[in-house]
Design an enzyme around this catalytic site. Structure first.
Site, PDB file in Angstrom:
ATOM      1  N   ASP A   1      96.840  -1.214 134.761  1.00 26.80           N
ATOM      2  CA  ASP A   1      97.946  -0.810 133.907  1.00 26.80           C
ATOM      3  C   ASP A   1      98.488   0.518 134.448  1.00 26.80           C
ATOM      4  O   ASP A   1      97.889   1.157 135.322  1.00 26.80           O
ATOM      5  CB  ASP A   1      97.519  -0.725 132.437  1.00 26.80           C
ATOM      6  CG  ASP A   1      98.724  -0.951 131.530  1.00 26.80           C
ATOM      7  OD1 ASP A   1      99.865  -0.800 132.022  1.00 26.80           O
ATOM      8  OD2 ASP A   1      98.540  -1.275 130.349  1.00 26.80           O
TER       9      ASP A   1
HETATM   10  C1  BGC Z   1     102.006  -1.274 129.697  1.00 24.30           C
HETATM   11  C2  BGC Z   1     101.889  -2.622 130.371  1.00 24.30           C
HETATM   12  C3  BGC Z   1     103.082  -2.845 131.262  1.00 24.30           C
HETATM   13  C4  BGC Z   1     103.198  -1.710 132.249  1.00 24.30           C
HETATM   14  C5  BGC Z   1     104.334  -1.877 133.228  1.00 24.30           C
HETATM   15  C6  BGC Z   1     102.342  -0.164 130.659  1.00 24.30           C
HETATM   16  O1  BGC Z   1     102.644   1.014 130.011  1.00 24.30           O
HETATM   17  O2  BGC Z   1     100.796  -0.992 129.025  1.00 24.30           O
HETATM   18  O3  BGC Z   1     101.761  -3.626 129.403  1.00 24.30           O
HETATM   19  O4  BGC Z   1     102.968  -4.073 131.916  1.00 24.30           O
HETATM   20  O5  BGC Z   1     103.397  -0.509 131.527  1.00 24.30           O
HETATM   21  O6  BGC Z   1     105.562  -1.829 132.624  1.00 24.30           O
END
Ligand code: BGC
Length: 698
Positions: A270
């Protein structure tokens, strides 16, 4: 023969990839393990502005948040025509509930209980992603969620692992199609592995703690289902579980996910998660953090730059071995090959994407079917062509209708309620009364003036789109701002006139008094770009509501977590015995249980029967529509298993089915389940409330 060919192909592929790896410098390898953001949508610290030079030099091998046929083509061209090894980029973006065409938020879409529809929206989203030049989407989100304080419940398929698993299969099929290399397929990335939905007190980014049994029975199954469906990538959660951050969780990533579940794909962190291992307190510097993640089997570092900066030092300090880096690079390159990128890096992104009549039709259909009719006293709905006073801050709010994580959706493409009602030919007068989340009550008086002349008052209330989603936890689950004051004033003014509430939210709200005073309540969640038309379709009766809530609605925040799969305990509630499980200030039951949702029909279930069927059981129940209108009923199959020495949930979901019936017609819903071992009770019914279930002991 077919198997042999595939194996041969795999061997050739691995050899080819190994040859490529042998030519790579350390910097080029680490580039393949790095994903960095273009500056479209940023959800955390942005450390490396996308630099064409970094792609040209091979220092960055993957991007997120860049989309559009033109921009993706230009950047891919630099990677494959100007970098030394000509390796194409993974290009990822969050298309959680649509890319350009925005569908209902996942929590709402789960309420269709229709895997074919779940797959169809993912398919269309994948086509639009591919059109936009993307080859990966960070979806589906599969975190079982039982805590509506947590804003990300909006992104989830709700409280139940059986639903989450069916959702996982449908979405993986939809995004990836049968051929991952297809020009309209993208790699799905199931997230957030695992148990993120159980964060303490529903507060975003907090810790999680749970038993092995809870993990395996509730939180893991949707990920198992995604792996079985062939999901190509998985994202570990930001959170720690029982003290070990998921980004560095050797046991759950290596032993469980890779070895036990057989996941062979790519693990993408993440956003900034490796660097955050320092905040978790498990790593002293970036090199240690990078080593922990790599050792856990994490392949791609999204936005930390920990692999690029930390792994060279980690190698020097013998914290990691080059073989471990190579293994991760190999998995990334295999995914690029599976996506067809080496054969033709420009196979996606050939056309500009826009919302079309066809995509709108799907959004309208799914949008209407995701609406949950919570209450409909005296069959006030469907509306009989009245004059409407449409009051509330969400009536003329097209921009809010996409909800959180609206992909590449544009607010100007979204139809609000007012427009939907006007397009349906209704006579409508409107005043917002108050804003969504301010204390200003100066507009209430003028809104009340509309009530006198109206036959029905429609109150459009609820949350703004960004009050749910990431980093949007709430401790109070009532109406925000001065909306309750507006609603109370309208109820007073209305006298006996019908007041219908359309309630927008990314989560169940705890609004018992609003529900008790309204004549009808339609939970709209966030229905997507066709919201206004979908809502008008249901309010006017063009479509009979069929959505069911995939999550329990609490009466009070103090009941959370509240879900139907509870174990009975030794002192289940007995109103005649004080020393049994209860609250002294609120009922135990939810305001609305899982599965609740009214229709314009009047259904009766009867003749519940079970027949052996090989290793399984076939369950049948007759469904009759005694109502005056055609409608669709949803039937849920639950199990209560009796096991010596182990206590089981009162109800476990084992199946669901739907049946559409004209007035006065009858049909049969047939469901199957594996034969339970030992004594068990089966239940069928329209929702997870014992009073509405038929039961059979087996
Ligand atoms: C989120 C993810 C997401 C990623 C990319 C993060 O802040 O937790 O779910 O896929 O950002 O956008």
């Amino acid at each position: 023969m077919k198997k042999r060919t595939i194996r041969l192909h795999c061997r050739e592929l691995v050899e080819q990839i190994n040859r490529l790896i042998a030519q790579m410098t350390l910097a080029e390898k680490l580039g393949q393990l790095t994903m960095t953001a273009a500056d479209y949508a940023v959800t955390g610290p942005l450390i490396t502005p996308v630099s064409e030079d970094a792609i040209r030099s091979g220092a960055i091998g993957n991007l997120l948040n860049l989309y559009g046929a033109g921009p993706t083509h230009r950047i891919q061209k630099i990677a494959v025509e100007e970098s030394r090894l000509r390796i194409p980029l993974l290009l990822g973006f969050d298309a959680l509930h649509g890319q350009r065409t925005v569908f209902p938020i996942p929590l709402a879409e789960a309420g269709l209980f229709d895997p074919a529809a779940w797959e169809a929206t993912a398919r269309l989203a994948a086509e639009e992603c591919a059109g936009d030049g993307l080859n990966m989407t960070f979806a589906p989100m599969l975190d079982v969620s039982r805590d509506p304080r947590w804003g990300r419940i909006a992104e989830s398929p709700g409280e139940d692992p059986f639903v989450g698993s069916a959702f996982a299969r449908a979405k993986t099929r939809g995004f990836q199609s049968a051929d991952l290399a297809g020009t309209n397929a993208v790699s799905a990335c199931a997230k957030h592995y695992v148990a993120y939905g159980a964060i303490n007190a529903g507060r975003e980014y907090a810790s999680t703690d749970m038993s092995e049994a809870m993990l395996r029975e509730v939180y893991l199954p949707p990920f198992r289902a995604a792996v079985e469906a062939g999901v190509a990538a998985i994202m570990p959660a930001f959170t720690d579980l029982n003290g070990i951050p998921m980004t560095a969780h050797v046991h759950l990533l290596q032993n469980v996910l890779r070895e036990e579940l057989g996941f062979e794909g790519v693990l993408v962190t993440d956003y900034h998660a490796i660097a955050e291992l320092l905040n978790h307190g498990v790593a002293g510097d970036l090199a240690e953090a990078a080593a922990l993640a790599l050792k856990a089997g994490v392949d791609i570092d999204m936005m930390s730059d920990a692999y690029r900066l930390g792994l060279p030092q980690a190698l020097q300090r013998n914290l990691v071995a080059m073989e471990e880096i190579d293994a991760a690079v190999r998995r990334v390159l295999v995914l690029k090959e599976r996506l067809g990128l080496f054969a033709d890096p420009y196979r996606r992104g050939r056309s500009d994407v826009s919302v079309t009549a066809q995509s709108r039709a799907l959004a309208r259909d799914v949008g209407a079917r995701s609406l949950v009719l919570l209450k409909n006293d005296a069959n006030i709905l469907p509306l009989a062509a009245p004059k409407l006073a449409v009051i509330g801050p969400l009536a003329d709010a097209g921009g809010e209708m996409g909800g959180p994580w609206g992909g590449a959706g544009r607010s100007e493409d979204c139809v609000g309620v007012l427009q939907g009602l006007t397009d349906a030919g209704l006579i409508v007068r409107h005043a917002p009364g108050v804003a969504i989340d301010t204390d200003d009550v100066s507009g209430i008086a003028s809104a009340l003036e509309l009530c006198a002349d109206a036959d029905v008052i429609l109150l459009c209330l609820g949350e703004a789109a960004l009050m749910s989603g990431e980093a949007a936890s709430r401790a109070y689950l009532g109406l925000p701002g001065a909306q309750q004051e507006l609603a109370d004033a309208v109820f007073e003014k209305a006298g006996g006139k019908p007041v219908v509430v359309v309630l927008f939210s990314g989560r169940p709200l705890a609004v018992p008094s609003l529900v008790s005073r309204a004549h009808a309540v339609l939970a709209a969640w966030f229905p997507g770009c066709e919201a206004g038309h979908a809502i008008a379709d249901v309010l006017t009766g063009k479509v009979s509501p069929s959505g069911r809530t995939a999550v329990s609605w609490p009466r009070a925040v103090g009941q959370i977590p509240i879900f139907f799969g509870e174990r009975p305990g030794g002192r289940p509630f007995n109103p005649k015995d004080h020393f049994t499980s209860h609250y002294s200030d609120v009922e135990n039951t939810p305001l609305f249980p899982f599965g609740h949702g009214l229709t314009y029909g009047d259904f009766e279930l009867s003749n519940f029967r079970v027949e052996p069927d090989g290793d399984g059981l076939t369950v049948k129940v007759d469904v009759a529509n005694h109502g005056a209108l055609a409608a669709e009923e949803t039937v849920f199959l639950f199990l209560n298993q009796k096991k010596p020495g182990v206590t089981r949930p009162l109800l476990e979901l084992k199946g669901f089915g739907k049946i559409a019936l004209p007035p006065s017609e009858q049909g049969t819903v047939t469901l199957t389940l594996p034969r339970p071992i030992g004594r068990a009770e089966l239940f069928v019914g329209p929702k997870a409330a014992f009073s509405s279930l038929l039961s059979l002991s087996i």
